[in-house]
Design an enzyme around this catalytic site. Structure first.
Site, mmCIF file in Angstrom:
data_model
loop_
_atom_site.group_PDB
_atom_site.id
_atom_site.type_symbol
_atom_site.label_atom_id
_atom_site.label_comp_id
_atom_site.label_asym_id
_atom_site.label_seq_id
_atom_site.Cartn_x
_atom_site.Cartn_y
_atom_site.Cartn_z
ATOM 1 N N LYS A 76 27.739 15.237 45.789
ATOM 2 C CA LYS A 76 26.425 14.761 45.649
ATOM 3 C C LYS A 76 26.248 13.377 45.170
ATOM 4 O O LYS A 76 27.085 12.871 44.716
ATOM 5 C CB LYS A 76 26.507 15.703 43.868
ATOM 6 N N SER A 153 19.586 21.010 40.373
ATOM 7 C CA SER A 153 19.518 19.600 40.975
ATOM 8 C C SER A 153 20.444 19.567 42.287
ATOM 9 O O SER A 153 20.268 18.818 43.059
ATOM 10 C CB SER A 153 19.645 18.636 40.203
ATOM 11 N N SER A 177 22.248 23.007 36.873
ATOM 12 C CA SER A 177 22.285 22.379 38.159
ATOM 13 C C SER A 177 23.448 22.779 39.121
ATOM 14 O O SER A 177 23.353 22.366 40.359
ATOM 15 C CB SER A 177 22.073 20.795 38.298
HETATM 16 N N1 GLN Z 1 16.686 21.898 35.633
HETATM 17 C C1 GLN Z 1 17.445 21.066 34.611
HETATM 18 C C2 GLN Z 1 16.687 19.819 34.596
HETATM 19 O O1 GLN Z 1 15.583 19.774 35.217
HETATM 20 C C3 GLN Z 1 18.780 21.230 34.662
HETATM 21 C C4 GLN Z 1 19.166 19.846 35.580
HETATM 22 C C5 GLN Z 1 20.382 19.661 35.848
HETATM 23 O O2 GLN Z 1 21.502 20.463 35.423
HETATM 24 N N2 GLN Z 1 20.918 18.526 36.233
HETATM 25 O O3 GLN Z 1 16.980 19.100 33.389
#
Ligand code: GLN
Length: 490
Positions: A76, A153, A177
């Site tokens: 990532k 994400s 995410s």
């Molecule tokens: N959807 C969540 C956010 O937008 C989680 C994102 C994540 O876990 N990095 O903050």
């Protein structure tokens, strides 16, 4: 060759049935073929990959192979990689080349992994669909023509692993995410206990919530990958002292967890959340499988768990606003010159950050302001504590818990969600970040339309091994062929 899981590929590499170079070339060919369409890579590193692979082949030949020798890996693009562009999918870091390597990527490299490249994500990992990326959204290989989200994400990691453009990938999970994207692409995604995998060198979003973790096609693969990624890191202040011991416990192949008499908690408050019909029936099927195997299903109560979502969207932005203050055009990445210093800051940050990131910074700054601190931030911190205490109490009644990961399957990236609709996607996942509990998303089956859905196993702190062991049972019940046929082509 692309069909091999991590464990299968290692066996074939060890027996010299295949070479690391062949395996790496097979993945690079697929990246060449499908990478543009899926948009899962921000940066591909073929020279590095082939050099790594050649080194792996030498090591297999001279008997010095390491635990993941020759395994093609995608990172990532939130993990800093020395000398390789690390963007966090943001314009502000578009041309940022780190001088240091994150602990997790170093550990994977030291274990013999072959780096294929850096994977797409939501900008600074803020989002659930991959659509906040400055580089455009990654696409799921499932029903390719519909251009579905691979989740977020960690959108690039799940798109790549599900389509055979990486054998395994790293993810980070701040509010879901790793688990959400894994669940809706038919993969296994593990958010380990907080502090098990070092955050050092990982671009910070919300430091008390960020969890690096593995994304793979099977539970065994995720466990093996985690055994390499985890470990105590003296460079990271929240790194857990038990981490080396836990990592060691994950090295051996997972043994079956006896289900007879095992108490599995289901969270009562989640029963009131609306989920799609397919999720309902898969949920019931998996519960039935567990019962039929002798496990006891127990209803537990986490009274404030639904409020966890609001708590997450106060604490997350608060920490993000502080962490992202460093991007001021002076030290990292983009600089847009203005008429004076303050004007340069403003111009740089306005041009460098996308809309969602700016929204988080504004919300975070607001909840930390002197007028709002007590009512928002402190209140959120208190409810966070209450949720953690409720989990502790619930684990007095059960050994592990089972929860859905999402209310429904993947949808087209073209569906424009409002910020609140997007935030609601974290309803089932955010509480495990607030509490730091280990949680593993594992396939639960397919919808009637043939799209994957997942469930998550949640455990006590540092009970990561049993979380994975139970996940393995669920994987066996489901027996999902987690490769979509659309991009497999051959
Ligand atoms: N959807 C969540 C956010 O937008 C989680 C994102 C994540 O876990 N990095 O903050």
């Amino acid at each position: 060759m692309i069909d091999l899981t991590l464990t299968q590929a290692l066996k074939k590499l060890q027996s010299r049935e295949i070479s690391a170079t062949e395996l790496t070339r097979a993945y690079l060919d697929r990246i060449e073929k499908f990478g543009k369409e899926l948009n899962c890579y921000i940066t591909v590193t073929p020279e590095r990959a082939l050099a790594d692979a050649a080194e792996s082949d030498r090591r297999y030949a001279n008997g010095t192979a390491r635990p993941l020798e020759g395994i093609p890996l995608g990172m990532k693009d939130l993990f800093s990689t020395k000398g390789i562009r690390t963007t966090a999918a943001s314009r502000i870091l578009e041309n940022f080349i780190p001088e240091y390597e994150s602990t997790v990527s170093q550990k994977l490299a030291d274990a013999g992994c072959v780096l294929l490249g850096k994977l797409n994500l939501d900008e600074f990992a803020m989002g659930s669909t991959g659509t906040t990326s400055y580089f455009g959204p990654a696409i799921s290989p499932w029903k390719l023509s519909e251009k579905l989200t691979p989740g977020g994400s960690s959108s690039g990691p799940t798109s790549a692993v599900a389509s055979g453009l990486a054998l395994i990938a790293t993810g980070t999970d701040t509010g879901g995410s790793i688990r959400f994207p894994a669940a809706i692409t038919g993969l296994v995604g593990m958010k380990p206990t907080y502090g098990l995998c070092s955050r050092w060198g990982c671009v910070a979003f919300a430091s008390s919530l960020d969890h690096p973790g593995p994304i793979a096609r099977t539970v065994d693969d995720a466990a093996l990958m985690l055994s390499v990624m985890a470990g105590h890191d003296p460079k990271e202040s929240t790194s857990a002292s038990q981490a080396d011991e836990i990592a060691a416990s994950l090295k051996a192949p997972l043994t079956p967890l006896p289900l007879k008499g095992l108490k599995i908690g289901v969270v009562k408050e989640f029963n009131d959340v609306e989920i799609c019909e397919d999720m309902k029936s898969l949920w019931m099927d998996r519960i039935k499988d567990l019962k039929d195997s002798g496990a006891e299903i127990i209803e537990v109560s986490i009274p404030n768990i639904i409020d966890g979502l609001a708590v997450y969207y106060v604490i997350g932005p608060a920490e993000a606003s502080s962490n992202l203050a460093r991007y001021d055009g002076m030290r990292y990445g983009l600089r847009v010159p203005g008429k004076d210093l303050v004007d340069t800051y403003k111009k740089t940050r306005t041009a460098g950050f996308g809309e969602e990131v700016q929204r988080r910074i504004i919300v975070g700054t607001a909840v930390l302001s002197s007028e709002s601190y007590e009512v928002y931030f402190m209140q959120a911190a208190k409810v966070r504590r209450m949720i953690a205490d409720s989990f502790d109490a619930a684990f007095g009644q059960c050994d592990l818990m089972l929860c859905p990961v999402s209310a429904g399957p993947a949808f087209p990236v073209a569906n424009k969600l409002t910020p609140l609709e997007d935030y609601a996607l974290d309803l089932f996942t955010g509480a495990m970040n607030l509490t730091g509990l280990p949680a593993c998303a594992v396939p639960a089956g397919l919808t009637k339309d043939g799209l994957p859905l997942g469930v998550q196993v949640v455990g006590r702190k540092f009970d990561d091994l049993r979380v994975l062991q139970l996940a393995k049972h669920l994987e066996t019940f489901t027996a999902l062929d987690n490769r979509p046929t659309t991009v497999m082509g051959e």
